[in-house]
Write an enzyme that holds these catalytic residues in place. Structure first.
Site, short mmCIF file in Angstrom:
data_model
loop_
_atom_site.label_atom_id
_atom_site.label_comp_id
_atom_site.label_asym_id
_atom_site.label_seq_id
_atom_site.Cartn_x
_atom_site.Cartn_y
_atom_site.Cartn_z
N HIS A 130 92.78 39.48 -31.41
CA HIS A 130 93.83 40.51 -31.85
C HIS A 130 93.57 41.84 -31.12
O HIS A 130 93.80 42.92 -31.66
CB HIS A 130 93.41 40.47 -33.20
N SER A 204 84.46 34.16 -41.08
CA SER A 204 86.06 34.08 -41.26
C SER A 204 86.50 33.17 -42.04
O SER A 204 86.04 32.10 -42.51
CB SER A 204 86.63 33.51 -39.85
N ASN A 229 80.38 31.55 -44.14
CA ASN A 229 81.20 32.40 -44.59
C ASN A 229 80.89 32.47 -46.16
O ASN A 229 80.65 31.66 -46.85
CB ASN A 229 82.59 32.03 -44.28
#
Ligand SMILES: [Zn+2]
Length: 261
Positions: A130, A204, A229
């Site tokens: 990103h 994530s 996570n």
């Protein structure tokens, strides 16, 4: 695992299972998301309840379209977040991954984060899906600059960064909503996912496509999968090891067992 096992014991067994997979693996790829940076004080602006979501709709204000048509709206919204990211320091999970890489136990980090905390912790091979806040690019003449000298006056006084050569508006090199993923990074991430024999997902929730599909590509080629996570992901059912806990606590534990017996 028996039903009488305590949560702490279950977690300790899962950490040992993860360490065993690490010791056996030849090519390890780690996929990191916002959850690895929240212990460093960076809010996950994509998730509801982070404060940033309720103030403004990030998918609208953090979009390429808004940046082009009303850049001051984007810069207003991004200002507090930019400050948090700019001043953040890596946490124990970032350092554990850097230690894995430096000792030859980890080949590639694929990250959804723009905060460069992996690099600050000492990781070298980081694929940024990103983009990054470390650089800015002119929207007019496309010249690229290190962002630090521009971010300071922006974070402190709201001064919108402007190009030194043409006065055009400088856009942080982060991927906004509605913007294409960087092609070279995407190709490299897919290649790494398809070649690894162990993928570790750290922090994530695997909700943002197409990056969330990478562990599936690894599984399809026979790789093992570990998911760390604090919330469930769509692939928990297919993972070899799942630890639903704070990644800044669990990842260093795994590293300790792999690297220091
Ligand atoms: Zn320019």
């Amino acid at each position: 695992m028996t039903e009488s096992a305590s949560p702490a014991l279950a977690s300790s067994m899962a950490i040992e299972d993860a360490a065993v997979l690490f010791r056996k693996a030849q090519r390890v790829v780690v996929l990191t998301g916002a959850g690895i940076s929240t212990p460093s004080g960076i809010p996950d602006f994509r998730s509801e309840g982070s404060g940033l979501w309720s103030r403004d709709e990030p998918m609208e204000v953090a979009s390429l379209n808004t940046f082009r048509t009303a850049p001051e709206r984007f810069f207003n919204w991004f200002q507090p977040l930019a400050g948090q990211i700019f001043n953040a320091q890596p946490n124990a999970a970032h350092f554990a991954l850097a230690e894995f890489e430096n000792s030859g136990h980890l080949q590639t980090i694929i990250t959804q984060n723009i905060d460069a905390l992996h690099q600050k912790a000492g990781s070298k091979h980081v694929v940024e899906m990103h983009g990054t806040l470390r650089t800015v690019s002119c929207t007019n003449c496309f010249k690229q600059f290190e962002s630090a000298p521009f971010l300071q006056p922006y974070i402190e006084a709201g001064k919108i960064p402007q190009c030194l050569s043409c006065n055009g508006i400088l856009k942080p090199d982060v991927i906004l909503f509605g913007e294409q993923l960087p092609q070279a990074a995407w190709v490299e991430a897919q290649r790494a996912a398809q070649r690894c024999d162990l993928m570790l997902v750290a922090g994530s929730s695997l909700e943002v496509l197409p990056v969330a599909g990478l562990p599936m590509q690894a599984l399809d080629r026979g790789a093992h999968l570990i998911i760390l996570n604090n919330t469930p992901t769509y692939l928990n059912v297919r993972a070899d090891v799942v630890i639903m806990d704070d990644v800044a606590a669990t990842l260093p534990e795994i590293a300790k067992r792999v690297l220091h017996g």
